[in-house]
Scaffold this motif. Sequence first.
Motif, mmCIF file in Angstrom:
data_model
loop_
_atom_site.group_PDB
_atom_site.id
_atom_site.type_symbol
_atom_site.label_atom_id
_atom_site.label_comp_id
_atom_site.label_asym_id
_atom_site.label_seq_id
_atom_site.Cartn_x
_atom_site.Cartn_y
_atom_site.Cartn_z
ATOM 1 N N LYS A 128 68.400 17.073 123.348
ATOM 2 C CA LYS A 128 67.656 17.617 122.218
ATOM 3 C C LYS A 128 68.461 17.374 120.939
ATOM 4 N N PRO A 129 67.773 16.999 119.849
ATOM 5 C CA PRO A 129 68.499 16.864 118.581
ATOM 6 C C PRO A 129 69.182 18.181 118.204
ATOM 7 N N GLU A 130 70.298 18.074 117.518
ATOM 8 C CA GLU A 130 71.035 19.284 117.126
ATOM 9 C C GLU A 130 70.212 20.186 116.211
ATOM 10 N N ASP A 131 69.414 19.578 115.337
ATOM 11 C CA ASP A 131 68.595 20.335 114.402
ATOM 12 C C ASP A 131 67.136 20.228 114.853
ATOM 13 N N ASP A 132 66.488 21.372 115.131
ATOM 14 C CA ASP A 132 65.109 21.394 115.635
ATOM 15 C C ASP A 132 64.107 20.688 114.731
ATOM 16 N N LYS A 133 64.405 20.569 113.451
ATOM 17 C CA LYS A 133 63.441 19.933 112.560
ATOM 18 C C LYS A 133 63.232 18.457 112.910
ATOM 19 N N TRP A 134 64.100 17.866 113.707
ATOM 20 C CA TRP A 134 63.988 16.457 114.090
ATOM 21 C C TRP A 134 63.344 16.274 115.460
ATOM 22 N N ASN A 135 62.963 17.354 116.133
ATOM 23 C CA ASN A 135 62.416 17.249 117.486
ATOM 24 C C ASN A 135 61.186 16.337 117.564
ATOM 25 N N LEU A 137 60.086 13.966 115.494
ATOM 26 C CA LEU A 137 60.419 12.580 115.190
ATOM 27 C C LEU A 137 61.226 11.960 116.338
ATOM 28 N N ALA A 138 62.153 12.727 116.909
ATOM 29 C CA ALA A 138 62.964 12.217 118.029
ATOM 30 C C ALA A 138 62.072 11.892 119.222
ATOM 31 N N ASP A 141 60.122 8.690 118.423
ATOM 32 C CA ASP A 141 60.995 7.519 118.556
ATOM 33 C C ASP A 141 61.265 7.194 120.025
ATOM 34 N N TYR A 142 61.414 8.235 120.841
ATOM 35 C CA TYR A 142 61.656 8.038 122.279
ATOM 36 C C TYR A 142 60.471 7.314 122.916
#
Length: 154
Positions: A128-135, A137-138, A141-142
Amino acid sequence: MNNTPLNGDEPLLPALNLIYYWRTTWSRVIARAWADEEFNRLLMTDAKEAFKKMGYSGESNMPTEGMVDLWKLLDIEVVKPEESPNSQYLQPEGSTNGDALQYTHNGWHQAINEGLLKMKLTLTLPPKPEDDKWNALALGDYDAAGKMYPITGC
């Protein structure tokens, strides 16, 4: 609007090409492993090399779409089924010489129903990205990198 995929996104057509050739190559690999003990041993120890021997490079390149390399996305292991009389192919009833006049069921039906020919797919859960605001988008991208597709991105 720019339709060029982002760096790292998996192009669709090469991925579909890989899936198509995977299906036909897997059938050929099975047939050769049944007929050639040396190839069978190679398949059990180095499946990628066995697939290469059958003409499947794991790569697909289309000039306007780009390159997809399956082996960068997938580790493959082929194993033998558990030993059981029920894992064998059942020839059609009344058939002694390959005559399929009494063909009423798939000969693998019992083995499949009992889970004896079950495939194993190992997926790696991305961190999981360290900052939830990127979930979101991550995750997008995956998916775009081909990691959501069985076979092209396991």
